[in-house]
Design an enzyme around this catalytic site. Sequence first.
Site, PDB file in Angstrom:
ATOM      1  N   GLU A   1       0.831  -1.200   0.000  1.00 10.49           N
ATOM      2  CA  GLU A   1       0.000   0.000   0.000  1.00 10.49           C
ATOM      3  C   GLU A   1       0.871   1.258   0.000  1.00 10.49           C
ATOM      4  OE1 GLU A   1      -4.200  -0.738   1.980  1.00 10.49           O
ATOM      5  OE2 GLU A   1      -2.603  -1.342   3.354  1.00 10.49           O
TER       6      GLU A   1
ATOM      7  N   GLU B   1      -3.993  -9.437   3.486  1.00  6.79           N
ATOM      8  CA  GLU B   1      -4.863  -9.112   4.623  1.00  6.79           C
ATOM      9  C   GLU B   1      -6.053 -10.057   4.740  1.00  6.79           C
ATOM     10  OE1 GLU B   1      -2.728  -5.226   3.760  1.00  6.79           O
ATOM     11  OE2 GLU B   1      -3.519  -6.925   2.619  1.00  6.79           O
TER      12      GLU B   1
END
Length: 713
Positions: free
Chosen positions: A119, A139
């Site tokens: 990210e 995730e």
Amino acid sequence: MLAPVEICSDGRLELSDAVKLALVDHCGAIIIDAPPVNALSAAVRRGIFESVRAANADTAVRAIVIACAGRTFIAGADITEFGKPPQPPALNEVITAIESSSKPVIAAIHGTALGGGIELTLGCHFRVAVKDAKLGLPEVKLGLLPGAGGTQRLSRAVGPEFGVKMIVTGEPIGAPEALDHGLIDEIVEGPAADGAIAFAKKVVAEQRPLRLLRNDDSKLVAAKADRSLFTAAAAAATRKNRGMNAPLACAEAVSWTLDTPFDEALKKEREAFLKLVADDQSKAQRHAFFAEREAVKVRDVPDGVKPRPVGRVAIIGAGTMGGGIAMSFANSGIPVTLIETGEEQLTRGLGMMQKNWDATAARGGIPADEPTKRMALIDGKVGIENVGDADLVIEAVFETMAIKKEVFTAIDAHARPGAVLATNTSYLDINEIAAVTSRPQDVLGMHFFSPANIMKLCEVVRAKQTASDALLTATMLAKRIRKTPVVVGVCHGFVGNRMLAVRGLQGEALLKSGALPEQVDAVLTRFGFSMGPFAMGDLAGLDIGWRSRQDRGIRWDIADAICEAGRLGQKTSKGYYRYEPGSRAPIPDPEVEQLIDGTCKRLGLTRRAIGDQEILERMIYPMINEGARILEEKIAARPGDIDVIWLHGYGWPIHRGGPMFYADLVGLKTIVERLEFYARSLNEPALRPTALLARLAGEGASFASLNTATNPG
């Protein structure tokens, strides 16, 4: 790697112990050095944030490079911060600072860039990576979605169709694939930081425009014009995630790239992330994550004890289990001596291994030349006397005590001094096996699960006299071959099979009460198991359990009647179900219902309608009770160890966290009350709650509160 000693042109300025900024060829090189995996702790986030500001303020800096020292790029969040109050700056703030930089920011990726690491790179204007780097957003494996813009920026980098696949599966991709899909801009040679600085100089010289993914919708055009492109990709990605919340939430979040303004989508993504954090499924998956890491820590081993060196492994038995175990070691580059009693059995076993590796290569799972390389690590021999050069000997022969003792007597005569001697027994008393040797301190269990070359779990069984260094050798070697080791003590069936036997008894009892195999299986598959117990029995072969019960003088009336009717499972095209030729799909069979009814009438039993909730409670709660008994007896050191065993050895659904974690979610008081009810109503004293379970329920405590200090054994 660059020496991170100077903060731009001002000389020395410490922004963070974990992050330094150096001026190199007019590039502000931000170096993150937070071993072991450069996780995004508060200190690292703060260091990056301040370094970006400092580099932008320094007129000598023309471009900014973000790189990492050590073996990897940022491998995700700092797991030690899970569950603690957030500390500024948040990752979103750091990414916004990077994205808003007036000077080009280039991410230099090596090792693995995962989760928040990816990210962060998506906020950079450019990304380069070395050729063996791995990139991914895992995730979902913690029951979460990327919460710092990952669903929105990744989909703009690679397209929503590939983006939803990456995010929903959570599997990383290699640098070449990342380059093909546009996740990185270039594969660089040499150190990633050096390559990124060279790339940055080209960006500055060519005056390339800064690419802000938040403003780049070019890869969304096709899916916006034809929404079915995305819905088909999302359906394919989520197909195997029955009953799990996070994969569906991930797919929905990616869909927002097609119809929701970027800033609004970021807000919705954060709300979805926080909702998942509070969800029981994510709590279960996070528990599993930590429990697996805790399980490898062997208790009661004195400080300074080291595992014994292992350069070669000998495996006795080239059948299904022995061959699978041999493949596991060869897959990790460890030479194996594979031993059989005759040339025919050895040739058959080696041929099956070759066939399995060839099939994997044909599917693209391993390179085309790997089967030859791995077969070269397997040295087939006839005769136990060939164990002499092995540092670890694993016996994988028939599950009969007399045979095990005979084999271990021979191993003892031929194995070199100091070799670790392991049995792959699923049930038998390892103390009894060790007693036939002159070196019981070297004997332990390594219970692999079938198929051994695929299944992750290895129950490492500590016998009464097993030496600490032998135990560490087995656990460390299991990790080396990418298994999940859990240390357990000696009892019939150890942990996993002991609890499985309890579930099997309850399955038999439910059939006598009025349920049918397909009803029981449906309840457990809805719970999250990939297969129900009766379909699984058919797959494994019903004769295995039947023969084991006969050896122990035990009778299960319905299960035995099924076998006595010649219904041994898929191998005979009929068991608890029937099977069409060439098909593994179970089909409910009226003949089975007739067999059940006939057996119950003969026993004088009256069957009744059984509800799904009763089935779930009777199949799961007695297992939890047995888990508590296992903890009482110190066969397992921690409740989490039991969870890891069931997650990796028996298909317990990951989003349920394991039987002991699930018990805490349900509430131990509820479980005690229901067990007491069934013990009374079914007249089954064995269902009464154990002392430990009753005590914890009475105290309002949980299994998670336990911290058993003694080692199993």
